[in-house]
Design a protein around this motif. Structure first.
Motif, short mmCIF file in Angstrom:
data_model
loop_
_atom_site.label_atom_id
_atom_site.label_comp_id
_atom_site.label_asym_id
_atom_site.label_seq_id
_atom_site.Cartn_x
_atom_site.Cartn_y
_atom_site.Cartn_z
N GLU A 289 68.86 -16.84 63.79
CA GLU A 289 68.46 -17.22 65.14
C GLU A 289 69.12 -16.33 66.18
N ALA A 290 70.41 -16.04 65.99
CA ALA A 290 71.12 -15.18 66.95
C ALA A 290 70.49 -13.79 67.01
N LEU A 291 70.10 -13.26 65.86
CA LEU A 291 69.47 -11.95 65.83
C LEU A 291 68.08 -11.99 66.49
N ALA A 292 67.34 -13.05 66.24
CA ALA A 292 66.02 -13.20 66.88
C ALA A 292 66.17 -13.30 68.39
N ARG A 293 67.16 -14.04 68.85
CA ARG A 293 67.38 -14.17 70.30
C ARG A 293 67.83 -12.85 70.91
N ALA A 294 68.59 -12.07 70.16
CA ALA A 294 69.00 -10.75 70.66
C ALA A 294 67.78 -9.86 70.84
N ALA A 295 66.84 -9.92 69.91
CA ALA A 295 65.61 -9.12 70.03
C ALA A 295 64.74 -9.64 71.17
N ALA A 296 64.62 -10.96 71.28
CA ALA A 296 63.76 -11.56 72.32
C ALA A 296 64.29 -11.25 73.72
N ALA A 297 65.58 -11.04 73.84
CA ALA A 297 66.16 -10.72 75.14
C ALA A 297 65.63 -9.40 75.70
N VAL B 131 62.35 -11.79 61.08
CA VAL B 131 63.77 -11.59 61.38
C VAL B 131 64.54 -12.36 60.32
N SER B 132 65.55 -11.71 59.75
CA SER B 132 66.32 -12.39 58.71
C SER B 132 67.74 -11.86 58.68
N ALA B 133 68.65 -12.78 58.39
CA ALA B 133 70.03 -12.41 58.13
C ALA B 133 70.29 -12.64 56.65
N LEU B 134 71.02 -11.70 56.05
CA LEU B 134 71.35 -11.81 54.64
C LEU B 134 72.81 -11.49 54.44
N SER B 135 73.38 -12.01 53.38
CA SER B 135 74.81 -11.82 53.16
C SER B 135 75.12 -10.54 52.39
N ASN C 55 48.22 -8.30 62.15
CA ASN C 55 48.99 -7.07 62.17
C ASN C 55 50.40 -7.38 61.69
N TRP C 56 51.03 -6.41 61.05
CA TRP C 56 52.42 -6.56 60.62
C TRP C 56 53.30 -5.80 61.59
N GLY C 57 54.15 -6.52 62.32
CA GLY C 57 55.00 -5.90 63.32
C GLY C 57 56.24 -5.27 62.72
N GLY C 58 56.71 -5.80 61.61
CA GLY C 58 57.89 -5.28 60.95
C GLY C 58 58.95 -6.34 60.76
N VAL C 59 60.07 -5.90 60.23
CA VAL C 59 61.17 -6.81 59.93
C VAL C 59 62.45 -6.30 60.56
N LEU C 60 63.23 -7.22 61.08
CA LEU C 60 64.55 -6.94 61.63
C LEU C 60 65.56 -7.65 60.73
N LEU C 61 66.41 -6.88 60.07
CA LEU C 61 67.38 -7.45 59.15
C LEU C 61 68.79 -7.27 59.70
N GLY C 62 69.60 -8.29 59.51
CA GLY C 62 70.99 -8.23 59.91
C GLY C 62 71.87 -8.76 58.81
N ASN C 63 73.13 -8.40 58.85
CA ASN C 63 74.07 -8.84 57.85
C ASN C 63 74.93 -9.96 58.42
N ASP D 52 74.35 -2.01 63.68
CA ASP D 52 73.02 -1.46 63.41
C ASP D 52 71.93 -2.48 63.74
N ALA D 53 72.12 -3.73 63.34
CA ALA D 53 71.13 -4.77 63.62
C ALA D 53 71.02 -5.02 65.12
N GLN D 54 72.14 -5.03 65.82
CA GLN D 54 72.12 -5.27 67.26
C GLN D 54 71.41 -4.12 67.98
N ALA D 55 71.60 -2.91 67.52
CA ALA D 55 70.91 -1.76 68.12
C ALA D 55 69.41 -1.84 67.85
N ALA D 56 69.04 -2.21 66.61
CA ALA D 56 67.63 -2.32 66.26
C ALA D 56 66.95 -3.44 67.02
N ALA D 57 67.69 -4.50 67.32
CA ALA D 57 67.12 -5.64 68.06
C ALA D 57 66.63 -5.24 69.44
N LYS D 58 67.29 -4.26 70.04
CA LYS D 58 66.93 -3.84 71.40
C LYS D 58 65.53 -3.26 71.49
#
Length: 192
Positions: free
Chosen positions: A30-38, A134-138, A162-170, A182-188
């Protein structure tokens, strides 16, 4: 005209539906999704739904019995209406056992029903929308998310989306993804 179309007319404006599939609120996904949505353009419509807050009954496959599903009610109607109203669906599910979370999978199972709800025109109305993940993985090995990505990408393709893509974070512990530079930069730029 059915009630679904009366409630949500089709518009040309972009509208993002964020479907949060985590078992907890405020997790890394959720945090990564919100970072992208910002970084969406100002004024872009956003709706955020926690799937765990909108529980669905276990899915029953009726394709080979009566083949028709009743008009949805309650949480199912809420999810169907929100899904049809959006131009962009963002499935934000943590990686659970190499795939989407149980609430996310159940939501996708209901697509089979919505394809057979009289008047919903689900397939036609989903075509042309864009699905994002958007997904976080360990794990630092992002290939462990391939089954999750495949599930969502192929589901989108099946309905002509359409497939927009995937945003992955650790991240495993709460807040870990905030340290994934890297994930925070990609979210932008994820939704560009």
């Amino acid at each position: 005209m059915d009630f679904i179309r009366q409630e949500y007319p089709v518009t040309d404006d972009r509208s993002f539906l964020f479907l949060l599939g985590s078992a907890r609120h405020g997790g890394n996904t959720e945090a990564l999704a919100r970072a992208a949505a910002a970084h969406l353009p100002a004024g872009t419509a956003q709706e955020w739904l926690h799937l765990a807050d909108l529980p669905l009954s276990p899915f029953t496959d009726r394709r080979h019995t009566d083949g028709v599903y009743p008009q949805p009610e309650g949480n199912e109607q809420r999810l169907l209406s929100a899904t049809l109203a959006a131009t962009d669906l963002v499935v934000a599910s943590p990686l659970y056992w190499y795939s989407v979370s149980a609430p996310t999978k159940l939501y996708l199972d209901y697509w089979s029903a919505w394809l057979r709800v009289p008047g919903a025109d689900f397939r036609a109305r989903m075509g042309g929308k864009t699905m994002w993940a958007v997904s976080a993985l360990s794990s630092s090995d992002t290939s462990t998310a391939d089954p999750l990505v495949g599930t969502l990408r192929l589901s989108a393709r099946y309905l002509g989306m359409n497939w927009g893509g995937v945003l992955l974070g650790n991240g495993s512990r709460p807040g870990d993804v905030d340290s994934d530079a890297d994930a925070q930069a990609a979210a932008k730029t994820f939704f560009n």
